[in-house]
Design a protein around this motif. Structure first.
Motif, PDB file in Angstrom:
ATOM      1  N   PRO A 154       0.832  -4.263  -3.009  1.00 57.89           N
ATOM      2  CA  PRO A 154      -0.077  -2.976  -2.672  1.00 57.89           C
ATOM      3  C   PRO A 154      -1.065  -3.372  -1.552  1.00 57.89           C
ATOM      4  O   PRO A 154      -1.747  -4.504  -1.594  1.00 57.89           O
ATOM      5  CB  PRO A 154      -0.722  -2.574  -4.267  1.00 57.89           C
ATOM      6  N   GLY A 155      -1.137  -2.541  -0.625  1.00 59.54           N
ATOM      7  CA  GLY A 155      -1.900  -2.832   0.481  1.00 59.54           C
ATOM      8  C   GLY A 155      -1.435  -3.621   1.645  1.00 59.54           C
ATOM      9  O   GLY A 155      -1.958  -3.600   2.903  1.00 59.54           O
ATOM     10  N   VAL A 156      -0.351  -4.358   1.482  1.00 55.32           N
ATOM     11  CA  VAL A 156       0.202  -5.198   2.531  1.00 55.32           C
ATOM     12  C   VAL A 156       0.834  -4.339   3.656  1.00 55.32           C
ATOM     13  O   VAL A 156       0.581  -4.264   4.897  1.00 55.32           O
ATOM     14  CB  VAL A 156       1.293  -6.262   2.000  1.00 55.32           C
ATOM     15  N   ILE A 157       1.950  -3.717   3.367  1.00 57.26           N
ATOM     16  CA  ILE A 157       2.569  -2.763   4.401  1.00 57.26           C
ATOM     17  C   ILE A 157       1.981  -1.575   4.144  1.00 57.26           C
ATOM     18  O   ILE A 157       1.733  -0.682   4.879  1.00 57.26           O
ATOM     19  CB  ILE A 157       4.220  -2.605   3.846  1.00 57.26           C
ATOM     20  N   GLN A 191       0.240   1.449   1.025  1.00 57.63           N
ATOM     21  CA  GLN A 191      -0.361   1.785  -0.447  1.00 57.63           C
ATOM     22  C   GLN A 191      -0.170   3.100  -0.870  1.00 57.63           C
ATOM     23  O   GLN A 191      -0.405   3.902   0.034  1.00 57.63           O
ATOM     24  CB  GLN A 191      -1.889   1.395  -0.346  1.00 57.63           C
ATOM     25  N   LEU A 192       0.358   3.269  -2.082  1.00 57.67           N
ATOM     26  CA  LEU A 192       0.888   4.317  -2.591  1.00 57.67           C
ATOM     27  C   LEU A 192       0.326   4.592  -3.957  1.00 57.67           C
ATOM     28  O   LEU A 192       0.675   3.835  -4.518  1.00 57.67           O
ATOM     29  CB  LEU A 192       2.410   4.409  -2.363  1.00 57.67           C
ATOM     30  N   PRO A 193      -0.406   5.396  -4.255  1.00 61.75           N
ATOM     31  CA  PRO A 193      -1.395   6.289  -3.429  1.00 61.75           C
ATOM     32  C   PRO A 193      -2.485   5.762  -2.695  1.00 61.75           C
ATOM     33  O   PRO A 193      -3.040   4.685  -3.432  1.00 61.75           O
ATOM     34  CB  PRO A 193      -1.776   7.292  -4.709  1.00 61.75           C
ATOM     35  N   GLY A 194      -3.007   6.130  -1.616  1.00 56.24           N
ATOM     36  CA  GLY A 194      -4.082   5.454  -0.964  1.00 56.24           C
ATOM     37  C   GLY A 194      -5.387   5.995  -1.523  1.00 56.24           C
ATOM     38  O   GLY A 194      -5.383   6.847  -2.532  1.00 56.24           O
ATOM     39  N   ARG A 195      -6.535   5.456  -0.946  1.00 51.24           N
ATOM     40  CA  ARG A 195      -7.787   5.746  -1.379  1.00 51.24           C
ATOM     41  C   ARG A 195      -8.096   7.310  -1.070  1.00 51.24           C
ATOM     42  O   ARG A 195      -8.804   8.136  -1.490  1.00 51.24           O
ATOM     43  CB  ARG A 195      -8.655   4.919  -1.046  1.00 51.24           C
ATOM     44  N   SER A 196      -7.794   7.507   0.237  1.00 51.53           N
ATOM     45  CA  SER A 196      -8.239   8.908   0.958  1.00 51.53           C
ATOM     46  C   SER A 196      -7.219   9.517   1.175  1.00 51.53           C
ATOM     47  O   SER A 196      -7.305  10.991   1.359  1.00 51.53           O
ATOM     48  CB  SER A 196      -9.225   8.497   1.976  1.00 51.53           C
ATOM     49  N   ARG A 197      -5.931   8.957   1.365  1.00 47.27           N
ATOM     50  CA  ARG A 197      -4.766   9.944   1.582  1.00 47.27           C
ATOM     51  C   ARG A 197      -3.678   9.497   0.819  1.00 47.27           C
ATOM     52  O   ARG A 197      -3.635   8.517   0.173  1.00 47.27           O
ATOM     53  CB  ARG A 197      -4.327   9.529   3.137  1.00 47.27           C
ATOM     54  N   PRO A 198      -2.547  10.169   0.607  1.00 44.30           N
ATOM     55  CA  PRO A 198      -1.364   9.999  -0.255  1.00 44.30           C
ATOM     56  C   PRO A 198      -0.916   8.798  -0.021  1.00 44.30           C
ATOM     57  O   PRO A 198      -0.397   7.962  -0.981  1.00 44.30           O
ATOM     58  CB  PRO A 198      -0.351  11.147  -0.258  1.00 44.30           C
ATOM     59  N   VAL A 199      -0.480   8.318   1.460  1.00 43.20           N
ATOM     60  CA  VAL A 199      -0.105   6.982   1.685  1.00 43.20           C
ATOM     61  C   VAL A 199      -0.924   6.552   2.997  1.00 43.20           C
ATOM     62  O   VAL A 199      -1.167   7.076   3.826  1.00 43.20           O
ATOM     63  CB  VAL A 199       1.395   7.158   2.346  1.00 43.20           C
ATOM     64  N   GLU A 200      -1.092   5.338   2.679  1.00 42.42           N
ATOM     65  CA  GLU A 200      -1.908   4.367   3.638  1.00 42.42           C
ATOM     66  C   GLU A 200      -1.351   3.175   4.058  1.00 42.42           C
ATOM     67  O   GLU A 200      -0.634   2.462   3.236  1.00 42.42           O
ATOM     68  CB  GLU A 200      -3.503   4.050   3.216  1.00 42.42           C
ATOM     69  N   PHE A 201      -1.212   2.748   5.257  1.00 41.03           N
ATOM     70  CA  PHE A 201      -0.930   1.601   5.886  1.00 41.03           C
ATOM     71  C   PHE A 201      -1.636   0.599   6.364  1.00 41.03           C
ATOM     72  O   PHE A 201      -2.658   1.113   6.959  1.00 41.03           O
ATOM     73  CB  PHE A 201       0.302   2.161   7.060  1.00 41.03           C
ATOM     74  N   PHE A 202      -1.278  -0.571   5.934  1.00 38.49           N
ATOM     75  CA  PHE A 202      -1.838  -1.764   6.245  1.00 38.49           C
ATOM     76  C   PHE A 202      -3.432  -1.960   6.116  1.00 38.49           C
ATOM     77  O   PHE A 202      -4.282  -2.257   6.864  1.00 38.49           O
ATOM     78  CB  PHE A 202      -1.654  -2.291   7.904  1.00 38.49           C
TER      79      PHE A 202
END
Length: 68
Positions: A19-22, A24-35
């Protein structure tokens, strides 16, 4: 002879699906966050489930081999 493909697949999936490398699903503020290099317990559970499903697909269903 040893079968190296399960170890290679498991290591690659672990690296890509941490989680968080490529992503993050679910993200903290959006459904999917990258890097973003952050994680939460929900993200850890989702990534563990995805990791288990992909590992099951690659190792049990497809049954690849690499003998060295």
């Amino acid at each position: 002879m040893r079968d190296w493909m399960p170890a290679i697949i498991a290591s690659a999936l672990f690296g890509f699906l941490s989680p968080g490398v490529i992503f993050q699903l679910p993200g903290r503020s959006r459904p999917v966050e990258f890097f973003n290099m952050r994680t939460s317990w929900v993200s850890i559970l989702v990534h563990a489930l995805i990791f288990a499903l992909f590992l099951l697909l690659f190792l049990i269903i497809l049954h690849p081999h690499l003998y060295v």
